[in-house]
Design a protein around this motif. Structure first.
Motif, PDB file in Angstrom:
ATOM      1  N   TRP A  26       0.839  -1.195   0.000  1.00 26.53           N
ATOM      2  CA  TRP A  26       0.000   0.000   0.000  1.00 26.53           C
ATOM      3  C   TRP A  26       0.872   1.243   0.000  1.00 26.53           C
ATOM      4  O   TRP A  26       1.897   1.303   0.687  1.00 26.53           O
ATOM      5  CB  TRP A  26      -0.924   0.002   1.220  1.00 26.53           C
ATOM      6  CG  TRP A  26      -1.934  -1.102   1.140  1.00 26.53           C
ATOM      7  CD1 TRP A  26      -3.194  -1.028   0.633  1.00 26.53           C
ATOM      8  CD2 TRP A  26      -1.763  -2.461   1.564  1.00 26.53           C
ATOM      9  NE1 TRP A  26      -3.822  -2.244   0.706  1.00 26.53           N
ATOM     10  CE2 TRP A  26      -2.961  -3.153   1.282  1.00 26.53           C
ATOM     11  CE3 TRP A  26      -0.710  -3.173   2.158  1.00 26.53           C
ATOM     12  CZ2 TRP A  26      -3.144  -4.494   1.567  1.00 26.53           C
ATOM     13  CZ3 TRP A  26      -0.875  -4.515   2.446  1.00 26.53           C
ATOM     14  CH2 TRP A  26      -2.084  -5.166   2.153  1.00 26.53           C
ATOM     15  N   ASP A  43       4.091  -3.085   3.046  1.00 26.54           N
ATOM     16  CA  ASP A  43       3.203  -4.250   2.971  1.00 26.54           C
ATOM     17  C   ASP A  43       2.859  -4.829   4.341  1.00 26.54           C
ATOM     18  O   ASP A  43       2.288  -5.917   4.448  1.00 26.54           O
ATOM     19  CB  ASP A  43       3.810  -5.340   2.082  1.00 26.54           C
ATOM     20  CG  ASP A  43       5.113  -5.907   2.651  1.00 26.54           C
ATOM     21  OD1 ASP A  43       5.533  -5.475   3.740  1.00 26.54           O
ATOM     22  OD2 ASP A  43       5.710  -6.787   1.993  1.00 26.54           O
ATOM     23  N   GLY A  70      -2.626   5.307   0.086  1.00 32.05           N
ATOM     24  CA  GLY A  70      -3.637   4.297   0.392  1.00 32.05           C
ATOM     25  C   GLY A  70      -3.896   3.313  -0.721  1.00 32.05           C
ATOM     26  O   GLY A  70      -4.464   2.242  -0.484  1.00 32.05           O
ATOM     27  N   CYS A  72      -3.390   0.364  -3.446  1.00 32.31           N
ATOM     28  CA  CYS A  72      -2.660  -0.911  -3.389  1.00 32.31           C
ATOM     29  C   CYS A  72      -2.080  -1.195  -4.772  1.00 32.31           C
ATOM     30  O   CYS A  72      -2.805  -1.194  -5.776  1.00 32.31           O
ATOM     31  CB  CYS A  72      -3.600  -2.033  -2.979  1.00 32.31           C
ATOM     32  SG  CYS A  72      -2.780  -3.625  -2.759  1.00 32.31           S
ATOM     33  N   CYS A 102      -7.539   4.366  -4.385  1.00 31.36           N
ATOM     34  CA  CYS A 102      -7.925   4.948  -3.103  1.00 31.36           C
ATOM     35  C   CYS A 102      -8.216   6.428  -3.307  1.00 31.36           C
ATOM     36  O   CYS A 102      -7.336   7.194  -3.704  1.00 31.36           O
ATOM     37  CB  CYS A 102      -6.808   4.749  -2.081  1.00 31.36           C
ATOM     38  SG  CYS A 102      -7.200   5.359  -0.432  1.00 31.36           S
ATOM     39  N   TYR A 107     -10.044   9.053   1.959  1.00 37.08           N
ATOM     40  CA  TYR A 107      -9.197   8.147   2.753  1.00 37.08           C
ATOM     41  C   TYR A 107      -8.871   8.806   4.103  1.00 37.08           C
ATOM     42  O   TYR A 107      -8.300   9.896   4.148  1.00 37.08           O
ATOM     43  CB  TYR A 107      -7.912   7.847   1.976  1.00 37.08           C
ATOM     44  CG  TYR A 107      -7.005   6.829   2.634  1.00 37.08           C
ATOM     45  CD1 TYR A 107      -7.487   5.589   3.039  1.00 37.08           C
ATOM     46  CD2 TYR A 107      -5.658   7.100   2.831  1.00 37.08           C
ATOM     47  CE1 TYR A 107      -6.654   4.652   3.621  1.00 37.08           C
ATOM     48  CE2 TYR A 107      -4.810   6.172   3.416  1.00 37.08           C
ATOM     49  CZ  TYR A 107      -5.317   4.948   3.807  1.00 37.08           C
ATOM     50  OH  TYR A 107      -4.483   4.017   4.389  1.00 37.08           O
ATOM     51  N   ARG A 128      -3.059   0.340   9.208  1.00 36.73           N
ATOM     52  CA  ARG A 128      -2.174   0.779   8.126  1.00 36.73           C
ATOM     53  C   ARG A 128      -1.220   1.894   8.555  1.00 36.73           C
ATOM     54  O   ARG A 128      -0.341   2.269   7.787  1.00 36.73           O
ATOM     55  CB  ARG A 128      -3.003   1.252   6.927  1.00 36.73           C
ATOM     56  CG  ARG A 128      -3.808   0.149   6.269  1.00 36.73           C
ATOM     57  CD  ARG A 128      -4.283   0.606   4.905  1.00 36.73           C
ATOM     58  NE  ARG A 128      -5.326  -0.251   4.364  1.00 36.73           N
ATOM     59  CZ  ARG A 128      -5.928  -0.043   3.200  1.00 36.73           C
ATOM     60  NH1 ARG A 128      -5.575   1.012   2.469  1.00 36.73           N
ATOM     61  NH2 ARG A 128      -6.866  -0.855   2.772  1.00 36.73           N
TER      62      ARG A 128
END
Length: 467
Positions: A26, A43, A70, A72, A102, A107, A128
């Motif tokens: 991410w 990750d 954010g 991926c 994202c 976010y 995260r």
């Protein structure tokens, strides 16, 4: 995307430059200029990011626009030596695949600092962040270390029930478990809820402790431990309480109170040492960002002998402190249950090291604790730590059938759900001891976090049961 096997970032950062690699994770940040973009990718395998260097001329502008905080992505390319001083290696991107976009406007985890209070409102996203990633990795390592410790000593891992008809602590602060229709409860002739029509045919609750069942295991297998969730319907909205939390509870046949204290001290020193040796990066990060005394405090636990202090002596120390001008919110006198402020004074101000407080008044402790010859105190022990207060609570258990019976009657407890427990004193009773370690309180100490809601993925507290 190439056929190269994906490498975790924690491994990539220690690989030799010059090889083709594939990283997936991410996006933490993206910055750069009109020619080059720098992407920080994580990750979850480590506190550190890997830097992705993107030559913008090699990629479609619309693809790069979708790479936001954010998102991926997967990146393949050559691992090269980094020109910057923050990392040894970085990835020169050859191809990029976006797995999940994202929306940067929606976010919730932005680069700007988010408060702990805000992050609790988005607990589904907070893993995260750097802080919560570190905390959860430490939590994982501590769980492994607990199993490793007891396995190495020959303890049997015993699974005790989460649904029970007994109240181990006798406080009644239990969550009821029922399948009855709450809008149309069946009643008996006395007007009481008829639990005979419930799923289990009796009143049941979520467990507050696996101890009583653990004692059954210890008096058959010798040394056991439980490690699982426990539940308390205590309306305590404090930084030290949860309604759902994890407990580690060893029970040992033929252990007296001294053996119990020896095991508790060795156990917690092992866990702290394990954390320092196996969670170095995360603990250093937490030391730098959360509590700059964390590492020194952890190291001090390993290198010092815990003070063993009778409750009566502890009360005298606290009363002398009050006489000398120390102010406590709660009063102190012999027979009162110590509050966190009292426990922390003994640890942080008076002794400046962990304290094991022993021989508490029997009237403030549970019915199953072994009574001392003075008739007033029991062989209880609480391990007290700085910043936390009580982190372990335990005792030598009452092995005498007569004394246990008398104590149950003295407290007016219902024997209905306890006869199976009393049987351990009827049939081959033996000296035995045990203790409980609150897993989240251990994590508070090991991570330096100040609120217990921040060391469990999804906290359960009064008026809060999200997710």
């Amino acid at each position: 995307m190439s056929e190269i096997k994906r490498s975790k970032i924690k491994d990539l950062l220690h690989m030799e430059a010059g090889v083709e690699v594939l990283a997936k994770g991410w996006v933490r940040t993206k910055r750069g200029n009109k020619d080059i973009a720098f992407i920080a990718l994580n990750d979850g395998s480590t506190i550190y990011n890997v830097q992705i260097v993107v030559n913008k001329a090699d990629f479609d502008e619309s693809l790069l626009a979708k790479i936001t905080t954010g998102a991926c992505i997967g990146v393949s390319g050559k691992l090269v030596e980094s020109i910057g001083g923050e990392q040894a290696v970085e990835i020169q991107a050859a191809s990029i695949e976006i797995y999940g976009e994202c929306d940067p406007m929606r976010y919730p985890i932005q680069k700007k600092g988010c408060t702990m209070e805000f992050l609790r409102t988005v607990a589904h996203m907070r893993p995260r962040t750097n802080i919560f990633g570190a905390v959860l990795r430490v939590r994982n390592q501590m769980a492994f270390a607990i199993h490793e410790y007891f396995h190495s000593k020959g303890f049997v891992y015993l699974n005790t029930p989460l649904i029970t008809a007994s109240d181990c602590e006798g406080a009644g602060q239990m969550f009821k478990v029922t399948t009855l229709d709450l809008e149309n409860l069946p009643r008996n002739k006395k007007g009481q809820v008829d639990y005979s029509q419930d799923f289990f045919g009796k009143e049941t609750s979520l467990t507050v402790s696996g101890q009583l069942e653990g004692e059954l295991g210890a008096t058959a297998l010798g040394e056991i431990y439980t490690f699982g969730p426990t539940f308390r319907a205590e309306n305590s909205n404090t930084p030290r309480h949860l309604a759902e939390f994890w407990m580690v509870e060893p029970e040992m046949a033929f252990y007296d109170i001294k053996d119990n204290m020896d095991l508790a001290e060795d156990f917690i020193k092992h866990l702290v040492k394990y954390a320092l040796e196996n969670c170095k990066d995360d603990i250093k990060f937490l030391n730098d960002k959360v509590d700059n005394e964390l590492i020194s405090r952890l190291e001090s636990v390993i290198s010092t002998d815990f003070v063993r202090l009778p409750y009566t002596e502890g009360i005298k120390i606290l009363e002398e402190a009050i006489a000398n001008g120390t102010q406590f919110e709660y009063p102190v006198s012999w027979g009162t249950d110590l509050q966190s402020e009292h426990e922390r004074y003994l640890v942080e101000k008076h002794f400046c090291k962990p304290v094991i407080l022993t021989d508490y008044p029997k009237d403030i402790k549970a019915f199953y604790m072994k009574q001392n010859d003075d008739g007033k105190t029991v062989r209880a022990m609480d391990v007290l730590f700085s910043k936390i207060g009580e982190i372990i609570g335990g005792s030598e258990r009452e092995a005498s059938l007569e004394k246990l019976d008398a104590r149950i009657n003295e407290l007016g407890m219902s024997r209905k759900g306890l006869e199976w427990y009393v049987d351990t004193r009827r049939f081959g009773s033996c000296p035995h001891s045990g203790f409980g370690l609150g897993f989240e309180r251990l994590l508070l100490f090991v991570t330096g976090m100040s609120n217990i809601r921040d060391v469990i993925p999804f906290p359960r507290t009064p008026k809060n049961a999200e997710y």
